[in-house]
Design a protein around this motif. Sequence first.
Motif, mmCIF file in Angstrom:
data_model
loop_
_atom_site.group_PDB
_atom_site.id
_atom_site.type_symbol
_atom_site.label_atom_id
_atom_site.label_comp_id
_atom_site.label_asym_id
_atom_site.label_seq_id
_atom_site.Cartn_x
_atom_site.Cartn_y
_atom_site.Cartn_z
ATOM 1 N N HIS A 108 10.313 17.192 -29.407
ATOM 2 C CA HIS A 108 9.715 16.079 -28.902
ATOM 3 C C HIS A 108 10.244 15.948 -27.203
ATOM 4 O O HIS A 108 11.618 16.046 -26.989
ATOM 5 N N PRO A 109 9.400 15.870 -26.442
ATOM 6 C CA PRO A 109 9.829 15.800 -24.970
ATOM 7 C C PRO A 109 10.494 14.554 -24.629
ATOM 8 O O PRO A 109 11.238 14.689 -23.554
ATOM 9 N N GLY A 110 10.398 13.663 -25.588
ATOM 10 C CA GLY A 110 11.335 12.296 -25.281
ATOM 11 C C GLY A 110 12.733 12.418 -25.581
ATOM 12 O O GLY A 110 13.400 11.812 -25.210
ATOM 13 N N TYR A 111 13.126 13.316 -26.441
ATOM 14 C CA TYR A 111 14.421 13.425 -26.999
ATOM 15 C C TYR A 111 15.292 14.631 -26.001
ATOM 16 O O TYR A 111 16.528 14.236 -25.667
ATOM 17 N N TYR A 112 14.955 15.517 -25.979
ATOM 18 C CA TYR A 112 15.648 16.880 -25.478
ATOM 19 C C TYR A 112 16.053 16.883 -23.946
ATOM 20 O O TYR A 112 17.233 17.299 -23.578
ATOM 21 N N PRO A 113 15.337 15.876 -23.072
ATOM 22 C CA PRO A 113 15.631 16.107 -21.617
ATOM 23 C C PRO A 113 17.165 15.486 -21.439
ATOM 24 O O PRO A 113 17.758 16.018 -20.459
ATOM 25 N N ARG A 114 17.525 14.663 -22.334
ATOM 26 C CA ARG A 114 18.898 14.027 -22.304
ATOM 27 C C ARG A 114 20.071 15.245 -22.203
ATOM 28 O O ARG A 114 20.990 14.912 -21.771
ATOM 29 N N PRO A 171 3.279 11.339 -31.596
ATOM 30 C CA PRO A 171 3.941 10.893 -30.124
ATOM 31 C C PRO A 171 5.243 9.992 -30.599
ATOM 32 O O PRO A 171 5.798 9.472 -29.732
ATOM 33 N N SER A 172 5.165 9.522 -31.877
ATOM 34 C CA SER A 172 6.209 8.869 -32.106
ATOM 35 C C SER A 172 7.336 9.231 -31.845
ATOM 36 O O SER A 172 8.058 10.467 -31.996
ATOM 37 N N ALA A 173 8.622 8.240 -31.636
ATOM 38 C CA ALA A 173 9.916 8.532 -31.162
ATOM 39 C C ALA A 173 10.840 8.414 -32.441
ATOM 40 O O ALA A 173 12.218 8.539 -32.474
ATOM 41 N N SER A 174 10.321 7.996 -33.480
ATOM 42 C CA SER A 174 11.056 7.497 -34.908
ATOM 43 C C SER A 174 11.164 8.769 -35.903
ATOM 44 O O SER A 174 11.779 8.407 -36.808
#
Length: 175
Positions: A108-114, A171-174
């Motif tokens: 998920h592109p929302g999780y790994y950039p951190r 798309p979900s972040a959950s």
Amino acid sequence: MDAAAVHAVHLAAFPTAAEAELVASIRASGLYIPDFSIVAELEGRVVGHALMSHADLDHHGVRLPVLVLAPFAVHPASRGRGTGTALMHECLGRADHAGEPLVLLVGHPGYYPRFGFAPAGRYGIRPPEPMSDAVLLAKRLSGYDPTWRGQLRYPAAFEVVMDDLERPLPPSASS
Ligand SMILES: CC(C)(COP(=O)(O)OP(=O)(O)OC[C@H]1O[C@@H](n2cnc3c(N)ncnc32)[C@H](O)[C@@H]1OP(=O)(O)O)[C@@H](O)C(=O)NCCC(=O)NCCS
């Protein structure tokens, strides 16, 4: 590694059994590196697991070994407590210590950039077709060599997850 407990974590974490089977498939291949199989425990129970193994980067016909992180999961009942973060830091620390140039994953592109992951295309690395460019992420380590460019080729052990890897991520972040 407690193979049964690890299997159970991946079965619970993913919608299909493919990722649980991937662990067994990599273990049965010559690609399994015990130091790159990392288990997270909480109160004596296995709640997470991450596995890194080598795939090839096809660089103008030359096969360069790169690490792929798959699968990577925390049991749904134990999420949101920093276990995934701790697992990821352990993965990246071990890979860096081993002199690996980079770690690739589909996620998920929302999780790994951190954790410093960026689209692999930024570094000239493409996924195998028909996988979308958008889902392949890369983290550069201290041994990174910018001339390592080309197309990722998964080994045969990854056949069990190829359908999942080719499907767009929800798309979900959950999840
Ligand atoms: C991704 C995963 C490993 C995170 O584990 P975790 O132990 O909950 O992670 P942490 O507690 O360290 O971090 C939780 C944070 O990640 C965020 N997060 C979790 N999944 C996310 C996603 N898909 N997209 C964006 N953010 C996500 C949470 O919202 C939370 O954010 P916060 O720190 O701002 O509160 C876990 O959700 C999981 O196993 N998911 C299913 C398996 C999977 O998709 N694996 C990756 C592909 S192999």
